[in-house]
Enzyme design. Structure first.
Site, PDB file in Angstrom:
ATOM      1  N   GLU A  77      42.399  11.803   5.534  1.00 54.69           N
ATOM      2  CA  GLU A  77      43.596  12.526   5.086  1.00 54.69           C
ATOM      3  C   GLU A  77      43.287  13.990   5.356  1.00 54.69           C
ATOM      4  O   GLU A  77      42.598  14.648   4.581  1.00 54.69           O
ATOM      5  CB  GLU A  77      43.857  12.290   3.594  1.00 54.69           C
ATOM      6  CG  GLU A  77      45.174  12.914   3.161  1.00 54.69           C
ATOM      7  CD  GLU A  77      45.105  13.662   1.836  1.00 54.69           C
ATOM      8  OE1 GLU A  77      46.131  14.209   1.435  1.00 54.69           O
ATOM      9  OE2 GLU A  77      44.028  13.731   1.219  1.00 54.69           O
ATOM     10  N   ASP A  80      39.822  11.093   1.090  1.00 57.57           N
ATOM     11  CA  ASP A  80      40.785  12.005   0.497  1.00 57.57           C
ATOM     12  C   ASP A  80      40.386  13.470   0.723  1.00 57.57           C
ATOM     13  O   ASP A  80      39.207  13.811   0.707  1.00 57.57           O
ATOM     14  CB  ASP A  80      40.846  11.722  -1.015  1.00 57.57           C
ATOM     15  CG  ASP A  80      41.817  12.615  -1.747  1.00 57.57           C
ATOM     16  OD1 ASP A  80      43.015  12.542  -1.429  1.00 57.57           O
ATOM     17  OD2 ASP A  80      41.385  13.385  -2.623  1.00 57.57           O
TER      18      ASP A  80
END
Length: 731
Positions: A463, A410
């Protein structure tokens, strides 16, 4: 006698400091010590009025004498060597046994010290944290924690009335450890830490806890040491042979707390998810489940992205063995498991990593480097070798212990740039004066290289929302070493295009086609994730223009366009049946919608798209390579039509055509490379999907043409707001 006292008895100052919880070296005072030819035995047992010592075999070593009214006892004993000791304590209320933690040697050895000090220990999860074990002839639990600046660290819990004076630990170069006999599975504990300023910090959870209490409680739990019995050997063997760039990847992103709930609104357990989610996703034809973070976290609305336990599956759905059963069930059903993993930042809850030993230990001390203004969280000090090792071990742990297949990392962009979300003057340049976080880059390269080295067939996904070069290139070429990168640009551009009224789309055709300019610069995953259906953005269906029929037709056409586009696929739960409400973590998806034909039609389409994507090599084998794609019609902005060919070596090509206006078009000519029969594999306007049921009667024939750049041409009926897949069928 007075002379002997002075030789073997503890100094009064040491006794006072032990009783007050101020002593930094309890192992130097308590337990067995050879002093001047005598063995002295000392114990601190609050509430005891008398204490007798015994060997493990039950032989009495005689009484110990009270030295301090708070419970400090000592005495001379006849032993030949250091050995485990049992104390029998007594007071007016009763009697009890205490096994002495201070008569045991250290569990960690010199090799651990070396690798821990170097920051290269790749099995920290076997050494730090709480481990139930047999040691020096007795059963108990070993605790170890890194707190180099602490003056004292103690294990506390219900077993010692949360009294930090009772079980202070041994300091080994900043790693504190103690073996506490008898304690085992299910023991609740925290660490009481005295910072360098002499102040007792708020009780801390174990950074390497492998199990935690259910929120709002925040203590760590000694996990069951019983090894899990895996039955996924065949899956793991097959996984090791795969090149995922050339293998279908259709990912179903799931928030375990809201996919489906029990009738009373409570969570499904890991086992119930294994029974319900796994067969559903397998039946839908997905290849992978991606779980939003299941690492332990205190606050439900953070969705797990503010984790406090990077080694503990959340207790919301059961124990760690339950999570292992879920992964095992997924593998047995042929589904891979991807976890969202958050090394970019951590919350500042008192019981967590923030100022862990009274200093900025895990985070940067400078708030310009150590604090995230966006999320009100702390940033890891990636340049500190022990912190990088801690995070690297967290990643390896999930692959090693839980057989997971991939991590989606993330907020990588926030790690890569020192000026991420910061104004001038609010950030510190790197040694070359640039805005790149070189320490975070080195950490990401290291963790990616280790995952690929140790776990064949596993992969890492970034990401990452910027144009940082080489995110999915190998580390040995200077890349970050991820296997894949989320294509945020594709998602933003195409959703912006789809949200426009169809009459205006002709002026924004580039939003549909721009992604193919850079489609092969990285190994991309095309994500329609939870981020697109929260915070007022509405569900995918509600982004589509027009009346209800047009919204469904638009969404069917768009999802098929995406499944025909180069790149791996990711869809957030609920969008496969066109959830109408924006997603909320606090309630179940609206499964009752499947009683309605348009919603059931959408679900059928997604299952068929997954089947086509997986069964037609042309649609997946060259997802990340330019020779798997060929434009046929890219510039018909007047009609908002696109057409391309998907190809793979030795496979029949697939023609993907989209019409993004509500105008049906008959006799639409498209150049193709092969004459003969092209069979309709997907038509999003089919009645089976609750469409208008127009099309090409299942197949068309391509005829030769002269003087064009391709030798053949097909004439198609393009249904309104629809996407077609046509596969070439050789004669």
């Amino acid at each position: 006698m007075g002379l002997n006292k002075e030789i073997w008895q503890a100094e009064s100052r040491d006794v006072e400091n032990i009783v007050a919880g101020r002593h930094g070296d309890a192992f130097g005072i308590l337990g067995l010590h050879e002093v001047g030819g005598h063995w002295a035995l000392r114990a601190f047992i609050p509430h005891a009025e008398s204490v007798e010592a015994f060997t493990l075999s039950g032989e009495s070593l005689g009484p110990l004498y009270p030295r301090h009214g708070a419970g400090f006892f000592e005495g001379k004993v006849e032993v030949s060597e250091r050995q485990p000791i049992r104390f029998h304590a007594h007071n007016a209320g009763g009697e009890w046994d205490v096994f002495d933690p201070y008569s045991f040697g250290p569990v960690l050895g010199p090799l651990d010290d070396y690798y821990l000090g170097e920051g290269t220990h790749l099995r920290l999860f076997d050494k730090l944290g709480a481990h139930e074990m047999e040691f020096e002839g007795i059963h108990g639990t070993h605790f170890a924690v890194w707190a180099p600046n602490a003056l004292r660290v103690s294990v506390v819990g219900p077993f010692n009335q949360w009294d930090g004076r009772r079980h202070p630990m041994r300091n080994r170069n900043g790693i504190w450890e103690v073996f506490i006999p008898v304690l085992g599975t299910g023991t609740i504990y925290k660490y009481e830490i005295v910072g360098p300023d002499g102040k007792v910090l708020p009780l801390k959870a174990d950074p390497l806890a492998r199990q935690a209490e259910l929120r709002p409680r925040s203590a760590s739990v000694v996990p069951d040491p019983t090894p899990f019995t895996w039955t996924d050997a065949r899956y793991m063997e097959e996984r090791a042979t795969k090149d995922w760039r050339r293998t279908p990847m259709s990912i179903y992103e799931v928030h375990l707390g809201s996919w489906r709930r029990r009738p009373d609104g409570s969570f499904l357990t890991y086992d119930q998810l294994a029974e319900q989610l796994v067969p559903y996703a397998a039946d839908m034809g997905y290849t992978h489940l991606e779980f939003m973070p299941i690492t332990e976290h205190p606050f439900d609305p953070s969705w797990g992205y503010q984790p406090t336990g990077l080694f503990a599956p959340t207790a919301r759905f059961g124990d760690p063995a339950g999570f292992a059963r879920l992964v095992n069930a997924a593998h047995e059903a042929g589904l891979g498991v991807i976890l969202d993993w958050v090394p970019a930042h951590f919350p500042t809850d008192d019981f967590g990593l923030s100022y862990f030993d009274g200093t900025a230990l895990y985070e940067h001390a400078d708030p310009r480097q150590g604090f995230h203004p966006d999320w009100n969280t702390a940033i890891y000090n990636f340049g500190r070798k022990e912190v990088a090792a801690f995070l690297t071990n967290s990643a390896l742990y999930w692959f090693e212990v839980f057989h997971i297949d991939g991590l989606r990392v993330d907020a990588v962009a926030s790690m890569l740039y020192l000026d991420y979300s910061r104004q001038p003057g609010q950030w510190v340049p790197n040694q070359h004066g640039g805005n790149e976080n070189l320490e975070a880059v080195a950490f990401l390269q290291r963790v990616n290289a280790e995952v690929y080295r140790q776990f064949p067939g596993a992969f890492m996904i970034a990401e990452e929302s910027t144009s940082w070069p080489g995110v999915s290139q190998p580390t040995y070429t200077g890349g970050l070493g991820f296997g894949f990168k989320w294509n945020m640009g594709f998602m933003n551009d195409t959703l912006r295009f789809m949200s426009r009224n169809s009459i205006h789309r002709r002026y924004h055709h580039h939003d549909l086609t721009f992604g193919l300019v850079y489609a092969f610069s990285e190994n991309f995953v095309l994500p329609l994730s939870h981020d697109e259906v929260v915070h007022g953005k509405g569900a995918l269906l509600s982004k589509m223009p027009g009346d209800d029929w047009q919204q469904f037709a638009n969404l069917r056409a768009y999802l098929a366009f995406m499944w025909g586009h180069p790149g791996k696929k990711l869809l957030f739960m609920g969008q496969e049946f066109a959830q109408r409400e924006e997603w909320s973590e606090s309630r179940s998806l609206d499964w009752w919608l499947l009683d309605s034909a348009p919603h059931e039609g959408m679900r059928r389409l997604m299952a068929d798209l997954n089947a086509a994507y997986r069964s037609l090599p042309a649609l997946h084998e060259r997802d990340c390579e330019p020779d798997g794609f060929e434009w046929l019609i890219g510039n018909d902005h007047t009609n908002s039509v696109t057409a391309w060919l998907r190809k793979a070596e030795g496979a029949d090509p697939v023609l993907v055509v989209s019409n993004f206006t509500p105008v049906p078009r008959s006799g639409y000519k498209i150049p193709v490379p092969l004459t003969g029969r092209w069979v309709e594999r997907i038509n999003t306007d089919a009645g089976w999907y609750a469409g208008g049921n127009t099309g090409n009667q299942g197949a068309v024939t391509a005829y030769p043409v002269e003087g064009r750049h391709l030798p053949a041409e097909v004439e198609l009926f393009l249904p309104p707001l629809a996407t077609l897949f046509l596969k070439y069928e050789p004669a």
